[in-house]
Design a protein around this motif. Structure first.
Motif, PDB file in Angstrom:
ATOM      1  N   ALA A 262       0.829  -1.207   0.000  1.00 50.35           N
ATOM      2  CA  ALA A 262       0.000   0.000   0.000  1.00 50.35           C
ATOM      3  C   ALA A 262       0.864   1.258   0.000  1.00 50.35           C
ATOM      4  N   GLU A 263       1.965   1.243   0.741  1.00 50.90           N
ATOM      5  CA  GLU A 263       2.850   2.405   0.801  1.00 50.90           C
ATOM      6  C   GLU A 263       3.534   2.634  -0.545  1.00 50.90           C
ATOM      7  N   ARG A 264       4.011   1.546  -1.163  1.00 52.18           N
ATOM      8  CA  ARG A 264       4.612   1.685  -2.495  1.00 52.18           C
ATOM      9  C   ARG A 264       3.602   2.213  -3.502  1.00 52.18           C
ATOM     10  N   ALA A 265       2.379   1.715  -3.409  1.00 48.14           N
ATOM     11  CA  ALA A 265       1.328   2.164  -4.333  1.00 48.14           C
ATOM     12  C   ALA A 265       1.064   3.654  -4.188  1.00 48.14           C
ATOM     13  N   ALA A 266       1.185   4.167  -2.974  1.00 49.09           N
ATOM     14  CA  ALA A 266       0.977   5.604  -2.754  1.00 49.09           C
ATOM     15  C   ALA A 266       2.072   6.398  -3.452  1.00 49.09           C
ATOM     16  N   VAL A 267       3.321   6.051  -3.217  1.00 49.17           N
ATOM     17  CA  VAL A 267       4.442   6.815  -3.785  1.00 49.17           C
ATOM     18  C   VAL A 267       4.468   6.686  -5.302  1.00 49.17           C
ATOM     19  N   LEU A 268       4.119   5.517  -5.823  1.00 47.88           N
ATOM     20  CA  LEU A 268       4.215   5.262  -7.258  1.00 47.88           C
ATOM     21  C   LEU A 268       2.956   5.635  -8.040  1.00 47.88           C
ATOM     22  N   GLY A 269       1.985   6.228  -7.377  1.00 44.73           N
ATOM     23  CA  GLY A 269       0.806   6.620  -8.140  1.00 44.73           C
ATOM     24  C   GLY A 269      -0.330   7.224  -7.342  1.00 44.73           C
ATOM     25  N   GLY A 270      -0.607   6.660  -6.180  1.00 41.38           N
ATOM     26  CA  GLY A 270      -1.776   7.105  -5.424  1.00 41.38           C
ATOM     27  C   GLY A 270      -1.713   8.551  -4.990  1.00 41.38           C
ATOM     28  N   THR A 271      -0.546   8.974  -4.487  1.00 39.33           N
ATOM     29  CA  THR A 271      -0.407  10.353  -4.023  1.00 39.33           C
ATOM     30  C   THR A 271      -0.578  11.326  -5.180  1.00 39.33           C
TER      31      THR A 271
END
Length: 284
Positions: A262-271
């Motif tokens: 979930a944290e990687r997904a945030a940095v790589l797109g979600g944010t």
């Protein structure tokens, strides 16, 4: 997960004017257009990009919006208006916002002779227009002084969302730490402030850099901002001054390997999707 490159550029030296881009810039002193980037995005698995201004001009912004019209992978455009001329800026914002992919403003503050350019009353008024419109501001912070301005802006224009480009260029090559570490931590105290994990390779040794060189700075950013306020950016084609797209993508993956999915997904797109108000899925 939709993967977003939150910071890339195009420029055409035959049709545009970029005074900062001189022959001394070597490999990036030429035209860069979408056809060159598309296969590199595909190889990395990047779905969409945020196309960011390269010059303080209407012509550059218009060219970017035209590229966004022609290419679905461009999810958002960060353009330019003359913030120091608020009346003109208001008119330009009204015009730009008619385009569905217009998503923010940047000014090359690091090219201004006055390091306190951002704190002029007219610029503060211009930034207030962005806050009223719900548009974020990309901050090109390359001097400690630029980072010092961010808490001031957060207080004076409380509705303004900001993102610090390139983690404010930490002193990676010199293995330095202060005042960068304290100043970026202070900026991160304001929840409306985000940052981009981008452009770090060109702050390191251009020939020998790896994730290990960047790790202390990225880990500090993760600690003070958290993944939900950080976003990946390639800074292509400027990245070619110290490697290439594939190397930046690969080493970023190494840097983020210790995070949860979930944290990687945030940095790589979600944010970036949330910050620039991108559609949840790219256009077909």
């Amino acid at each position: 997960m939709s993967v977003v490159d939150a910071h890339q550029h195009f420029w055409n030296l035959e049709t545009g004017t970029y005074p900062w881009l001189t022959p001394e810039h070597g490999p990036i002193h030429r035209t860069f257009e979408p056809d060159e980037l598309i296969p590199q995005l595909a190889a990395a698995g990047v779905d969409r990009t945020v196309l960011v201004q390269s010059m303080d001009s209407y012509a550059d912004t218009d060219a970017m919006l035209a590229q966004a019209d022609a290419h679905d992978f461009v999810g958002a455009v960060v353009g330019w208006v003359p913030l120091h001329r608020p009346e003109e800026a208001a008119e330009a914002l009204a015009r730009h916002r008619a385009h569905p992919k217009f998503a923010g403003i940047r000014h090359l503050i690091h090219d201004e002779p006055d390091p306190d350019w951002l704190l002029q009353d007219t610029v503060i008024e211009g930034l207030g227009l962005l806050a009223e419109a719900g548009l974020p501001f990309d901050v090109v912070a390359v001097l400690p002084r630029h980072l010092e301005h961010i808490p001031v802006l957060a207080e004076r224009v409380p509705g303004l969302r900001m993102v610090i480009d390139h983690l404010a260029k930490p002193p990676i090559r010199e293995k330095g730490w202060e005042p960068w570490a304290s100043l970026i931590a202070r900026a991160a105290e304001y929840p409306q402030v985000h940052a981009k994990v981008s452009g770090l390779n060109t702050a390191a040794d251009p020939l020998t850099w790896s994730a290990a060189d960047l790790r202390p700075y990225v880990e500090h950013a993760l600690e003070v901002f958290g993944p939900d306020r950080l976003m990946f950016g390639s800074d292509w084609p400027v990245a070619l001054l110290a490697g290439d797209y594939a190397q930046v993508w690969r080493e970023t993956g190494v840097l983020l390997s210790g995070l949860s999915e979930a944290e990687r997904a945030a940095v790589l797109g979600g944010t970036a999707t949330r910050f620039y108000d991108l559609p949840e899925t790219p256009d077909a």
